[in-house]
Design a protein around this motif. Structure first.
Motif, short mmCIF file in Angstrom:
data_model
loop_
_atom_site.label_atom_id
_atom_site.label_comp_id
_atom_site.label_asym_id
_atom_site.label_seq_id
_atom_site.Cartn_x
_atom_site.Cartn_y
_atom_site.Cartn_z
N HIS A 1 0.84 -1.20 0.00
CA HIS A 1 0.00 0.00 0.00
C HIS A 1 0.88 1.25 0.00
N VAL A 2 0.65 2.12 -0.97
CA VAL A 2 1.37 3.38 -1.05
C VAL A 2 0.52 4.46 -0.37
N PRO A 3 1.00 5.07 0.71
CA PRO A 3 0.18 6.06 1.43
C PRO A 3 0.00 7.34 0.62
N SER A 4 -1.04 8.06 0.96
CA SER A 4 -1.32 9.33 0.29
C SER A 4 -0.27 10.36 0.69
N LEU A 5 -0.16 11.41 -0.10
CA LEU A 5 0.86 12.43 0.14
C LEU A 5 0.64 13.15 1.47
N ARG A 6 -0.61 13.32 1.86
CA ARG A 6 -0.88 14.02 3.13
C ARG A 6 -0.43 13.20 4.35
N GLU B 1 6.81 14.51 4.83
CA GLU B 1 8.26 14.69 4.68
C GLU B 1 8.69 14.62 3.22
N ASP B 2 7.85 13.98 2.37
CA ASP B 2 8.20 13.84 0.96
C ASP B 2 7.79 15.06 0.13
#
Length: 558
Positions: free
Chosen positions: A417-422, A426-427
Motif C-alpha cells: 500500500h502506497v500512502p497518500s501524500l498528506r 516529509e516527501d
C-alpha cells in the motif's frame, strides 16, 4: 699381498694384521707417507705408539702427530684391521665436515618436523624410520607409536587401511591414493621411492595431506564467492536505486520502508498488488521493481491501463489476435502485451476496472502462464511477471460480485500500500524541489519557490496526491511571469480552499495562533465526521472542539 689398493676415500687408509703388518693401502696413504706405508711394512716401526689393541690413539712420524682410527674388517675370511690416519689438518677438515653434516641434519629434521603435511619414512622393508608431529594431528595417534613398526603391522592393527609403502616397493614408482584414515579424515597420500646408486629402493617417503581441512576451506571459499555474488547483485540494485529519476523522491520512513520491500521483492516471481489513492505513484513503484530486478536485462516493462481501454478492445490488447479475427483486424495478426512483455514485467494499472469475462483469462495466465490470441486455437507459453495496481477496494468488489474472488487472492499474494501524500508530508518539499528542477530544465527556466508557497505545499491536503502536486507546480511555473513563485501566485481555487494565508509579514502572536488553529480545525473537519473523533485525534476535550468550531464558523462535512 697387494702393492697398492684404491679405496675411494679422501683420507689415508690402510689395512694391517694383528701384528701391525701393512696388508693394503690407498694412494692417499702411499703419497702422504712418501712410499713408507706400503704392503709388507711394519706400521708399529713407522709410527710411534701404533697399537693394534686400541681403536683410537695418537701416533707420530718425524714429530708430526697423526690420529689413528682402527676397526675390525673381515674381507675374504681374513681377519684384518682397517686403519684411517688423519693429520691435524685432515682432522680439522673432517671435524668441520661433520659439523656441516650435523647442521644439515638438524635443518632437515626441523623441515620435516614443521611440515604442515604428515611425513612418514620407512626403509626398503617397510619398517618405520621417522615421522613428524603433523601425523598426530591428522591421524590422532602419537608419532612415536609408528617408529620401528612395519606397515603390515599397522594395517593388521587397523591404523592403516591400505599401505602405500607396499605399492611403492612393488612398482618402484611414485603412488597416490585418497582414503579415510583411522581418525575418519579424508587424506591424500603420496609415496615416493628413494633409490640408491644401484637403482634399488633404499627408503620410501610418504607425504600425507588432510583433505578434510582442504575441503572445508573449499566450501568456505565457495560460500564467500556466493556471498560476493549476492553483494554484487545488491550493489547493482543500489546503483539502480540511486540512478537519477525525478519521480523517485522519498524521504519519509513510510516510503523508504516500501521501497525496501520492493527491493526484496524484485527477484521473486510472486505477483505484487500495489494499492493506493489516485496519483500516489503506484506506477513509479512498479517501475522501480522492474529496474532493480533481473528481468530488466531480459525483457520489457509494459504498462496497460485496464480502465482506459474499451472492454471490446482490451482483450486483443492483452492477448493479441490472429489474422482475420474480427473486422478491421490486421492481415498478419498482432501480438498482445503479454507476448511483448515476454521475459519482462507487465504492469496492469487499475486492474479493478477489468471486465469480468477477461478476469478468467487473466487468472489462467497467472496460473498456467499460457495465453490464447483472439480468434486463435493454440495456447502459447509466456514468461511474464505481473504487477497489478488499483485505487479501489477489491475485497469490497469481491463481496459485491464485481471482481472474481479466485483472481483477487491470486493477485493479493503480496499487497503493497502506497500512502497518500498528506500522510507522508516529509516527501512533499523534496518532491517540489525535484519537480521544479525538472521543469526548469525542460522549459529552460530559472524559477524559484519562496517560503510562503513552500508552507502552503506542506500544509495542503493534496487530494490528487503527487500527480496534483506536479501538475500545479508545472502550471505555476508556466503561467507566472516572475522568477520567484509565492503563495499569491496560486490559482484562485487553491487560495479559496485555504483560509490559512501565508503572509511574509510577521503577525502578532495571538493572530498567528488563531490562524494556525483555524487551519488545523479546517483539515480536521474534512477528515473526521464527529466532534468526538476530532477531539480524540487533536488530544483535547469535545467541549473545546465544539466551542472552537463555533468560534471559526466551521462545520463538519457530515
Amino acid at each position: 699381498m697387494s702393492v697398492i689398493t684404491s679405496y675411494d676415500l679422501p683420507y689415508a687408509f690402510f689395512t694391517v694384521d694383528k701384528k701391525a703388518t701393512i696388508l693394503t693401502c690407498n694412494e692417499v696413504a702411499f703419497k702422504l707417507f712418501q712410499g713408507i706405508v706400503k704392503p709388507g711394512a711394519q706400521a708399529d716401526r713407522i709410527f710411534t705408539a701404533f697399537d693394534t689393541s686400541k681403536t683410537t690413539f695418537l701416533g707420530r712420524l718425524d714429530d708430526k702427530p697423526f690420529l689413528f682410527f682402527l676397526k675390525e674388517w673381515n674381507i675374504e675370511d681374513r681377519n684384518e684391521l682397517a686403519c684411517i690416519a688423519l693429520s691435524g689438518e685432515d682432522y680439522a677438515k673432517m671435524e668441520e665436515h661433520i659439523k656441516g653434516l650435523n647442521k644439515f641434519n638438524r635443518e632437515l629434521d626441523a623441515i620435516i618436523e614443521n611440515s604442515y603435511d604428515g611425513i612418514y619414512i620407512t626403509d626398503n622393508k617397510g619398517n618405520t624410520l621417522k615421522t613428524n608431529s603433523a601425523i598426530e594431528r591428522i591421524s590422532g595417534i602419537p608419532k612415536h607409536y609408528y617408529i620401528g613398526k612395519n606397515v603390515k603391522d599397522l594395517i593388521e592393527r587397523g591404523i592403516l587401511k591400505e599401505s602405500i609403502t607396499a605399492k611403492v616397493l612393488e612398482t618402484k614408482k611414485t603412488v597416490n591414493i585418497i582414503q579415510k584414515n583411522y581418525n575418519q579424515k579424508e587424506t591424500m597420500m603420496t609415496g615416493s621411492p628413494i633409490l640408491d646408486e644401484k637403482g634399488e629402493i633404499d627408503k620410501v617417503v610418504t607425504n600425507i595431506r588432510d583433505l578434510s581441512e582442504l575441503n572445508h576451506l573449499h566450501e568456505h571459499l565457495k560460500e564467500v564467492q556466493e556471498l560476493n555474488k549476492k553483494y554484487e547483485v545488491e550493489v547493482e540494485r543500489l546503483k539502480a536505486y540511486t540512478k537519477q529519476d525525478p519521480e523517485v523522491v522519498i524521504k519519509s520512513e513510510k516510503m523508504i520502508e516500501i521501497f525496501n520491500i520492493a527491493d526484496r521483492l524484485a527477484n521473486v516471481e510472486t505477483t505484487v498488488l500495489i494499492t493506493g489513492e489516485t496519483g500516489v505513484g503506484k506506477d513509479v513503484l512498479a517501475r522501480h521493481i522492474y529496474r532493480v530486478s533481473d528481468r530488466s536485462d531480459k525483457g520489457e516493462l509494459i504498462k496497460i491501463n485496464c480502465g482506459a481501454i474499451p472492454k471490446d478492445l482490451l482483450e486483443s490488447e492483452l492477448f493479441g489476435y490472429e489474422a482475420g479475427a474480427f473486422s478491421g483486424a490486421s492481415s498478419s495478426g498482432k501480438p498482445g502485451v503479454f507476448e511483448l512483455a515476454n521475459n519482462g514485467i507487465i504492469f496492469l494499472d487499475e486492474v479493478g476496472d477489468m471486465p469480468h469475462e477477461l478476469q478468467v483469462k487473466l487468472l489462467r495466465v497467472l496460473q498456467e502462464k499460457e495465453i490464447q490470441r483472439v480468434g486463435g486455437t493454440k495456447l502459447k507459453y509466456v514468461d511474464v511477471r505481473v504487477i497489478a495496481a488499483t485505487n479501489k477496494d477489491l475485497k469490497k468488489m469481491v463481496n459485491e460480485g464485481l471482481f472474481r474472488e479466485d483472481l483477487y487472492y491470486r493477485l493479493h499474494v503480496v499487497p503493497v500500500h502506497v500512502p497518500s501524500l498528506r500522510d507522508r508530508k516529509e516527501d512533499i518539499l523534496p518532491l517540489v524541489e525535484s519537480i521544479r528542477e525538472k521543469y526548469n530544465k525542460k522549459y529552460e527556466l530559472s524559477k524559484k519557490i519562496d517560503r510562503t508557497l513552500k508552507e502552503f505545499f506542506y500544509h495542503y491536503d493534496w487530494p490528487g496526491n503527487v500527480r496534483e502536486l506536479a501538475n500545479l507546480v508545472e502550471r505555476m511555473m508556466l503561467t507566472t511571469p516572475a522568477n520567484e513563485l509565492t503563495f499569491h501566485d496560486l490559482p484562485e481555487e487553491y487560495k479559496q480552499d485555504n483560509c490559512y494565508m501565508f503572509e511574509e509579514t510577521i503577525l502578532p502572536l495571538k493572530e498567528s495562533v488563531e490562524k494556525a488553529e483555524k487551519q488545523t480545525l479546517l483539515l480536521a473537519a474534512k477528515k473526521w465526521s464527529t466532534t468526538y473523533e476530532v477531539a480524540k485525534h487533536l488530544k483535547t476535550s469535545q467541549a473545546t472542539i465544539v466551542r472552537k468550531l463555533q468560534k471559526y464558523n466551521i462545520k463538519l462535512e457530515d
